[in-house]
Design an enzyme around this catalytic site. Structure first.
Site, PDB file in Angstrom:
ATOM      1  CE1 TYR A 151      53.171 116.682  -5.881  1.00  0.00           C
ATOM      2  CE2 TYR A 151      51.528 118.594  -6.425  1.00  0.00           C
ATOM      3  CZ  TYR A 151      52.081 117.516  -5.406  1.00  0.00           C
ATOM      4  OH  TYR A 151      51.103 117.128  -4.468  1.00  0.00           O
ATOM      5  CG  ASP A 246      50.306 119.066 -14.461  1.00  0.00           C
ATOM      6  OD1 ASP A 246      49.229 119.708 -14.328  1.00  0.00           O
ATOM      7  OD2 ASP A 246      50.825 118.042 -13.569  1.00  0.00           O
ATOM      8  CE  LYS A 274      48.076 123.901  -7.755  1.00  0.00           C
ATOM      9  NZ  LYS A 274      49.352 123.227  -8.001  1.00  0.00           N
TER      10      LYS A 274
HETATM   11  C1  LIG Z   1      49.228 121.584  -7.804  1.00  0.00           C
HETATM   12  C2  LIG Z   1      49.603 120.775  -8.972  1.00  0.00           C
HETATM   13  C3  LIG Z   1      49.148 119.385  -9.087  1.00  0.00           C
HETATM   14  C4  LIG Z   1      48.186 118.771  -8.033  1.00  0.00           C
HETATM   15  O1  LIG Z   1      46.828 119.693  -7.953  1.00  0.00           O
HETATM   16  P1  LIG Z   1      45.957 119.355  -6.347  1.00  0.00           P
HETATM   17  O2  LIG Z   1      44.685 120.465  -6.804  1.00  0.00           O
HETATM   18  O3  LIG Z   1      46.807 119.849  -5.574  1.00  0.00           O
HETATM   19  O4  LIG Z   1      45.963 117.907  -6.315  1.00  0.00           O
HETATM   20  C5  LIG Z   1      49.300 118.766 -10.132  1.00  0.00           C
HETATM   21  N1  LIG Z   1      50.138 119.086 -11.192  1.00  0.00           N
HETATM   22  C6  LIG Z   1      50.932 120.333 -11.004  1.00  0.00           C
HETATM   23  C7  LIG Z   1      51.430 121.012 -12.136  1.00  0.00           C
HETATM   24  C8  LIG Z   1      50.572 121.357  -9.934  1.00  0.00           C
HETATM   25  O5  LIG Z   1      50.839 122.464  -9.570  1.00  0.00           O
END
Ligand SMILES: *Cc1c(COP(=O)(O)O)cnc(C)c1O
Length: 434
Positions: A151, A246, A274
């Site tokens: 994701y 990511d 985060k």
């Molecule tokens: C949570 C998440 C996102 C998206 O981040 P948001 O701050 O919710 O937009 C993208 N990549 C990964 C791996 C994530 O866990």
């Protein structure tokens, strides 16, 4: 701590959810919060302190969601509150550069050496969007490879998972995503280098980047195989594609330097979110200076944000990262997740319940089922059907996990030995009643 009521959600949460649905679509501002996959309504949270949250009905829980990852220091940490209060008295936003942005950028670079240049945005979503745009701008190519089950936020072209394990041209998971957008996404299978090689052979010279979570945490938690990560690095070098790590979930979470520091596979670009905002909306993307130089005002790739680098959010992130400099933080977090997953495995084993667990630093996950989980296909084949009942058992014993079997769990520096013990007892109960 008193045991929460066995009538969850309580009357006040239920009433608020009904009211919320009259004005907010689905009653929530992010879909998973609605608790649909565990077959109940959500708890409305009133306050949090340290490892604990309290809902509007007065039920208290040990929290392993941590706002879905940011709260590595726990709720309402004194150092973060103090930094935020100090800064906000001087004004909350200027739309002009401030020293705090420079300080946070330097701190992030110090933790993650592959970030030669970076840019702050307001979410992980924006970070991955920015990283893809600059990767495409830099390479002059349109296609991007992602992995099924990874994701990267609700960015149009990344809302593609591909149902089966087949490596196929992307079809969007969401209505409203133009086929042209989804069509630039090629989906491969995690831990399967051949599935990427196949795509590279099919689209020679057309793939801008390969984006992945080095440690996937959005299809449950899955361990990467080292030859797979190394193979991606070599393949990207050979084919002129950029490797994008990511780290929105794993950054400052599995280790100070993120997942990339654990495997020694340096990416060209990385994305953060985060933990980097300490509970405020912050994201960042960055990496090789020659790539990042393509972003405006230095280069022709446009990306902007009115509230990007917001001083209050920067202060929260900086206060958080400062406390992560302490040598003992990550060994303590890892010891906690190890203790939990070891106990879970043992209890499940004694009860004849098949369980697979994985932990990295301050994050862990588990799947019910016999088979080892290496990719999305395996994750979907696990016994996710056991989760709703298990989840409710944990909740009734004061443990708040994510309301879905395919999410990671997070420990914070605030989780105490007593919290872990209570969690293990809750697990014993919940697994015993499956
Ligand atoms: C949570 C998440 C996102 C998206 O981040 P948001 O701050 O919710 O937009 C993208 N990549 C990964 C791996 C994530 O866990």
């Amino acid at each position: 701590m008193t045991k929460p009521s066995s009538h969850l959600p309580g009357a006040r949460s239920t009433e608020l959810f009904a009211r919320a649905q009259q004005s907010i679509v689905g009653g929530v501002n992010s879909p998973v919060r609605a608790f649909r996959s565990v077959g109940m309504g959500p708890l409305f949270i009133q306050r949090g302190h340290g490892s604990r949250i309290v809902d509007v009905d007065g039920n208290e829980f040990i929290d392993y969601v941590g706002s879905w990852g940011p709260l590595i220091l726990g709720h309402a940490h004194e150092a973060v509150l103090e930094a935020v209060q100090r800064v906000l008295r001087n004004g909350t936003s200027f739309g002009a550069p401030t020293e705090l942005e420079v300080q946070l950028a330097e701190q992030v670079k110090d933790f993650v050496p592959s970030l030669e240049r970076l840019r702050f945005v307001n979410s992980g979503n924006e970070a991955t969007q920015g990283a893809l745009r600059v990767a495409r701008g830099f390479t002059g190519r349109d296609y991007v490879v992602k992995f099924a089950g990874c994701y990267h936020g609700s960015v149009d072209s990344l809302l593609v998972k591909a149902g089966s394990g087949a490596t196929t041209l992307g079809v969007a998971d969401s209505k409203g995503v133009p086929a042209a957008s989804a069509g630039t996404t090629l989906v491969a299978e995690f831990n399967d280098l051949d599935s990427v090689i196949q795509l590279v052979e099919e689209y020679p010279g057309e793939i801008a980047a390969v984006i992945l979570e080095y440690i996937p945490g959005n299809m449950g938690v899955i361990a990467p195989e080292l030859p797979f990560l190394r193979g991606l690095r070599d393949l990207c070098d050979r084919e002129g594609m950029l490797l994008i790590c990511d780290e929105v979930m794993t950054g400052f979470r599995v280790a100070r330097g993120g997942a990339q520091s654990l495997f020694d596979v340096p990416p060209d670009l990385s994305t953060f979110g985060k933990v980097i905002g300490g509970g405020f909306p912050v994201g960042a993307y960055g990496g090789r200076a020659d790539v990042m130089a393509h972003i405006a005002p230095e280069g022709p790739v446009y990306q902007a944000g009115t509230l990007s680098g917001n001083p209050v959010a920067m202060a929260a992130g900086l206060a958080t990262l400062k406390l992560l400099e302490d040598e003992s933080v990550y060994s303590d977090l890892a010891a906690k997740t190890q203790r939990l997953t070891d106990a879970f495995s043992q209890i499940a084993g004694e009860g004849g319940v098949a369980l697979q667990t994985t932990c990295f630093g301050g994050m862990f996950g588990f799947f019910f089922g016999d088979a080892r989980v290496r990719n999305y296909t395996d994750a979907l084949a696990s016994r996710g059907d056991l989760y709703p009942h298990f989840f409710r058992g944990m909740l009734e014993h004061g443990v708040y996990l994510a309301p879905s079997p395919y999410e990671a769990a997070f420990v914070s520096t605030a989780h105490s030995d007593a919290d872990l013990e209570q969690t293990i007892e809750a697990f014993r109960y919940a697994v015993g009643h499956l």
